[in-house]
Design a protein around this motif. Structure first.
Motif, PDB file in Angstrom:
ATOM      1  N   LYS A 110     -36.099 -11.739 -39.977  1.00 48.51           N
ATOM      2  CA  LYS A 110     -37.162 -11.286 -40.937  1.00 48.51           C
ATOM      3  C   LYS A 110     -37.565  -9.842 -40.716  1.00 48.51           C
ATOM      4  CE  LYS A 110     -39.397 -15.969 -41.113  1.00 48.51           C
ATOM      5  NZ  LYS A 110     -40.641 -16.767 -40.813  1.00 48.51           N
ATOM      6  N   ASN A 111     -37.408  -9.165 -39.588  1.00 47.66           N
ATOM      7  CA  ASN A 111     -37.995  -7.829 -39.625  1.00 47.66           C
ATOM      8  C   ASN A 111     -36.659  -6.834 -38.991  1.00 47.66           C
ATOM      9  OD1 ASN A 111     -40.885  -8.675 -39.475  1.00 47.66           O
ATOM     10  ND2 ASN A 111     -40.532  -9.561 -37.637  1.00 47.66           N
ATOM     11  N   SER A 112     -37.218  -5.703 -39.146  1.00 46.89           N
ATOM     12  CA  SER A 112     -36.129  -4.709 -38.822  1.00 46.89           C
ATOM     13  C   SER A 112     -36.211  -4.616 -37.189  1.00 46.89           C
ATOM     14  CB  SER A 112     -36.495  -3.206 -39.192  1.00 46.89           C
ATOM     15  OG  SER A 112     -37.602  -2.936 -38.313  1.00 46.89           O
ATOM     16  N   PRO A 113     -34.798  -4.297 -36.716  1.00 47.63           N
ATOM     17  CA  PRO A 113     -34.515  -4.255 -35.263  1.00 47.63           C
ATOM     18  C   PRO A 113     -35.613  -3.432 -34.519  1.00 47.63           C
ATOM     19  CG  PRO A 113     -32.471  -4.069 -36.349  1.00 47.63           C
ATOM     20  CD  PRO A 113     -33.425  -4.121 -37.377  1.00 47.63           C
ATOM     21  N   CYS A 114     -35.835  -2.234 -35.097  1.00 44.00           N
ATOM     22  CA  CYS A 114     -36.841  -1.501 -34.592  1.00 44.00           C
ATOM     23  C   CYS A 114     -38.479  -2.215 -34.354  1.00 44.00           C
ATOM     24  CB  CYS A 114     -36.924  -0.043 -35.128  1.00 44.00           C
ATOM     25  SG  CYS A 114     -35.606   0.822 -35.124  1.00 44.00           S
ATOM     26  N   PHE A 115     -38.587  -2.639 -35.291  1.00 41.67           N
ATOM     27  CA  PHE A 115     -40.026  -3.384 -35.559  1.00 41.67           C
ATOM     28  C   PHE A 115     -40.039  -4.552 -34.378  1.00 41.67           C
ATOM     29  CE2 PHE A 115     -42.844  -6.910 -36.571  1.00 41.67           C
ATOM     30  CZ  PHE A 115     -44.068  -6.291 -37.025  1.00 41.67           C
ATOM     31  N   PHE A 116     -38.833  -5.380 -34.449  1.00 45.43           N
ATOM     32  CA  PHE A 116     -38.897  -6.614 -33.463  1.00 45.43           C
ATOM     33  C   PHE A 116     -38.810  -6.009 -32.144  1.00 45.43           C
ATOM     34  CE2 PHE A 116     -36.741  -9.912 -31.198  1.00 45.43           C
ATOM     35  CZ  PHE A 116     -37.348 -11.234 -31.715  1.00 45.43           C
ATOM     36  N   CYS A 117     -38.172  -5.264 -31.607  1.00 48.28           N
ATOM     37  CA  CYS A 117     -38.025  -4.357 -30.226  1.00 48.28           C
ATOM     38  C   CYS A 117     -39.087  -3.876 -29.923  1.00 48.28           C
ATOM     39  CB  CYS A 117     -36.801  -3.578 -30.184  1.00 48.28           C
ATOM     40  SG  CYS A 117     -36.516  -2.933 -28.707  1.00 48.28           S
ATOM     41  N   ALA A 118     -39.729  -2.972 -30.692  1.00 46.53           N
ATOM     42  CA  ALA A 118     -41.023  -2.410 -30.279  1.00 46.53           C
ATOM     43  C   ALA A 118     -42.176  -3.541 -30.189  1.00 46.53           C
ATOM     44  CB  ALA A 118     -41.514  -1.561 -31.558  1.00 46.53           C
ATOM     45  N   MET A 119     -42.261  -4.556 -30.925  1.00 50.75           N
ATOM     46  CA  MET A 119     -43.158  -5.648 -30.965  1.00 50.75           C
ATOM     47  C   MET A 119     -43.071  -6.216 -29.472  1.00 50.75           C
ATOM     48  SD  MET A 119     -43.626  -9.151 -32.889  1.00 50.75           S
ATOM     49  CE  MET A 119     -41.749  -9.608 -32.395  1.00 50.75           C
ATOM     50  N   LEU A 120     -41.890  -6.497 -28.987  1.00 47.82           N
ATOM     51  CA  LEU A 120     -41.634  -6.982 -27.699  1.00 47.82           C
ATOM     52  C   LEU A 120     -41.969  -6.434 -26.606  1.00 47.82           C
ATOM     53  CD1 LEU A 120     -37.983  -8.958 -28.105  1.00 47.82           C
ATOM     54  CD2 LEU A 120     -40.485  -9.865 -28.068  1.00 47.82           C
ATOM     55  N   ARG A 121     -41.706  -4.914 -26.793  1.00 47.14           N
ATOM     56  CA  ARG A 121     -41.989  -3.797 -25.680  1.00 47.14           C
ATOM     57  C   ARG A 121     -43.449  -3.652 -25.666  1.00 47.14           C
ATOM     58  NH1 ARG A 121     -42.333   1.918 -26.428  1.00 47.14           N
ATOM     59  NH2 ARG A 121     -42.307   2.909 -24.306  1.00 47.14           N
ATOM     60  N   ARG A 122     -44.238  -3.489 -26.655  1.00 45.45           N
ATOM     61  CA  ARG A 122     -45.564  -3.521 -26.635  1.00 45.45           C
ATOM     62  C   ARG A 122     -46.417  -4.646 -25.985  1.00 45.45           C
ATOM     63  NH1 ARG A 122     -49.922  -0.346 -30.442  1.00 45.45           N
ATOM     64  NH2 ARG A 122     -48.312   1.103 -30.071  1.00 45.45           N
ATOM     65  N   LYS A 123     -45.749  -5.612 -26.267  1.00 48.25           N
ATOM     66  CA  LYS A 123     -46.412  -6.911 -25.558  1.00 48.25           C
ATOM     67  C   LYS A 123     -46.212  -6.913 -24.279  1.00 48.25           C
ATOM     68  CE  LYS A 123     -46.316 -11.928 -25.884  1.00 48.25           C
ATOM     69  NZ  LYS A 123     -46.483 -12.296 -24.178  1.00 48.25           N
ATOM     70  N   ARG A 124     -45.026  -6.426 -23.630  1.00 47.97           N
ATOM     71  CA  ARG A 124     -44.854  -6.258 -22.286  1.00 47.97           C
ATOM     72  C   ARG A 124     -45.547  -5.380 -21.558  1.00 47.97           C
ATOM     73  NH1 ARG A 124     -44.576  -8.648 -18.058  1.00 47.97           N
ATOM     74  NH2 ARG A 124     -43.263  -7.918 -16.234  1.00 47.97           N
ATOM     75  N   LEU A 125     -45.705  -4.294 -22.313  1.00 50.48           N
ATOM     76  CA  LEU A 125     -46.626  -3.106 -21.806  1.00 50.48           C
ATOM     77  C   LEU A 125     -48.003  -3.642 -21.714  1.00 50.48           C
ATOM     78  CD1 LEU A 125     -45.150  -0.153 -23.754  1.00 50.48           C
ATOM     79  CD2 LEU A 125     -45.129  -0.609 -21.369  1.00 50.48           C
ATOM     80  N   PHE A 126     -48.491  -4.513 -22.618  1.00 50.69           N
ATOM     81  CA  PHE A 126     -50.035  -4.834 -22.578  1.00 50.69           C
ATOM     82  C   PHE A 126     -50.133  -5.766 -21.342  1.00 50.69           C
ATOM     83  CE2 PHE A 126     -50.880  -4.300 -27.218  1.00 50.69           C
ATOM     84  CZ  PHE A 126     -51.316  -3.046 -27.119  1.00 50.69           C
ATOM     85  N   ASP A 127     -49.093  -6.727 -21.231  1.00 54.36           N
ATOM     86  CA  ASP A 127     -49.075  -7.475 -19.710  1.00 54.36           C
ATOM     87  C   ASP A 127     -48.970  -6.903 -18.545  1.00 54.36           C
ATOM     88  OD1 ASP A 127     -49.194  -9.688 -21.557  1.00 54.36           O
ATOM     89  OD2 ASP A 127     -47.005  -9.877 -21.412  1.00 54.36           O
ATOM     90  N   LEU A 128     -48.408  -5.772 -18.488  1.00 57.58           N
ATOM     91  CA  LEU A 128     -48.303  -4.981 -17.173  1.00 57.58           C
ATOM     92  C   LEU A 128     -49.545  -4.279 -17.136  1.00 57.58           C
ATOM     93  CD1 LEU A 128     -44.774  -3.384 -17.567  1.00 57.58           C
ATOM     94  CD2 LEU A 128     -45.235  -5.133 -16.053  1.00 57.58           C
ATOM     95  N   CYS A 129     -50.013  -3.657 -18.053  1.00 54.30           N
ATOM     96  CA  CYS A 129     -51.549  -2.988 -18.034  1.00 54.30           C
ATOM     97  C   CYS A 129     -52.455  -4.082 -17.314  1.00 54.30           C
ATOM     98  CB  CYS A 129     -52.159  -2.582 -19.233  1.00 54.30           C
ATOM     99  SG  CYS A 129     -51.196  -1.164 -20.010  1.00 54.30           S
ATOM    100  N   ALA A 130     -52.563  -5.349 -17.747  1.00 56.25           N
ATOM    101  CA  ALA A 130     -53.310  -6.534 -17.182  1.00 56.25           C
ATOM    102  C   ALA A 130     -52.856  -6.639 -15.700  1.00 56.25           C
ATOM    103  CB  ALA A 130     -52.934  -7.608 -18.009  1.00 56.25           C
ATOM    104  N   GLN A 131     -51.575  -6.886 -15.421  1.00 60.18           N
ATOM    105  CA  GLN A 131     -51.210  -7.015 -14.163  1.00 60.18           C
ATOM    106  C   GLN A 131     -51.619  -5.964 -13.086  1.00 60.18           C
ATOM    107  OE1 GLN A 131     -47.058  -7.519 -13.892  1.00 60.18           O
ATOM    108  NE2 GLN A 131     -46.759  -7.143 -11.951  1.00 60.18           N
TER     109      GLN A 131
END
Length: 253
Positions: A110-131
């Motif tokens: 449904k999404n461009s590769p860049c959008f999908f990859c950036a979404m996954l990356r940002r979610k992981r970065l948010f998780d790391l900030c909490a960690q």
């Protein structure tokens, strides 16, 4: 402070421009714990180095940590970063993911590769900030990113908007910040070269084939027609974004 006297013009430009925006937007405070999202490119790597230098200038203590989420195209690409942060005495979290291949697979229809990859990356970065209990997540977006994003929003979304220098997430528990937002890329490139930062190539198959690249190329063509156009656009967007940021600060209780 004596070490600052040995810096080149480009290095001083990076540190002072980043410092100016941090001061005007009240971006940091005592005890700030900053995670810098490092991709391995010139923008984020230069920001990481500049923030490491600025720690000695700030009148209060802050911590800086490198966060690298390897998208998985070249698993060993982050090795130079691992060696560099160890030499610099910086904390770091570096991990290998499959975000890039997944973004270019049938999983993402449904999404461009860049959008999908950036979404996954940002979610992981948010998780790391909490960690790691980080208070700030810093991205290396620069003045060219600001200009391209502004025109992308106008052309594609019919919206007058650029990039925020500082924005609260999760009810204020985390600030997403862009300290280099008013810094031109030419200074980042020069400073990175002079600091000897171990940058590496972006091997994503979509690199250079995005709508963002098209808008950037169009802007560069316009900038080449008249010498003052680039600076005029940058000055206008700098004032616009700074006024919006400062207005949001005055509205705080």
């Amino acid at each position: 402070m004596s070490g600052l006297r040995t810096l080149t013009y480009a290095q001083k430009k990076c540190i002072s421009t980043i410092g100016m925006l941090m001061q005007k937007t009240r971006m940091l405070g005592p005890g700030a714990r900053i995670g810098v999202a490092v991709s391995g490119g010139v923008d984020s790597f230069t920001l990481l180095k500049a923030l490491a230098v600025r720690r000695s200038i700030l009148p209060f203590p802050v911590e800086v940590m490198a966060l690298h989420v390897n998208p998985g195209f070249t698993p060993e690409s982050h090795w130079p970063l691992a060696r560099w942060v160890e030499q610099e005495g910086l904390a770091a979290h570096i991990e290998l993911t499959d975000h890039g291949p997944r973004a270019h697979s049938d999983e993402n229809r449904k999404n461009s590769p860049c959008f999908f990859c950036a979404m996954l990356r940002r979610k992981r970065l948010f998780d790391l900030c909490a960690q790691y209990k980080l208070t700030h997540l810093a991205f290396g977006h620069n003045a060219e990113d600001l200009m391209v994003t502004f025109f992308m929003n106008v052309v594609q979304n019919g919206r007058v908007d650029g990039l925020s220098a500082s924005e609260d997430y999760f009810n204020g528990r985390l600030k997403v910040v862009r300290p280099a937002l008013f810094l031109e890329k030419k200074y980042m490139r020069a400073a990175a070269r002079q600091w000897g930062l171990p940058l590496w190539e972006n091997t994503c198959p979509s690199n250079g084939k995005t709508r963002r690249t098209e808008i950037n190329d169009w802007l560069e063509l316009e900038f080449s027609r008249t010498k003052s156009t680039r600076q005029n656009v940058l000055n206008a967007l700098t004032r616009y974004q700074l006024e919006r940021q400062q207005a949001s600060l005055t509205s705080l209780p």
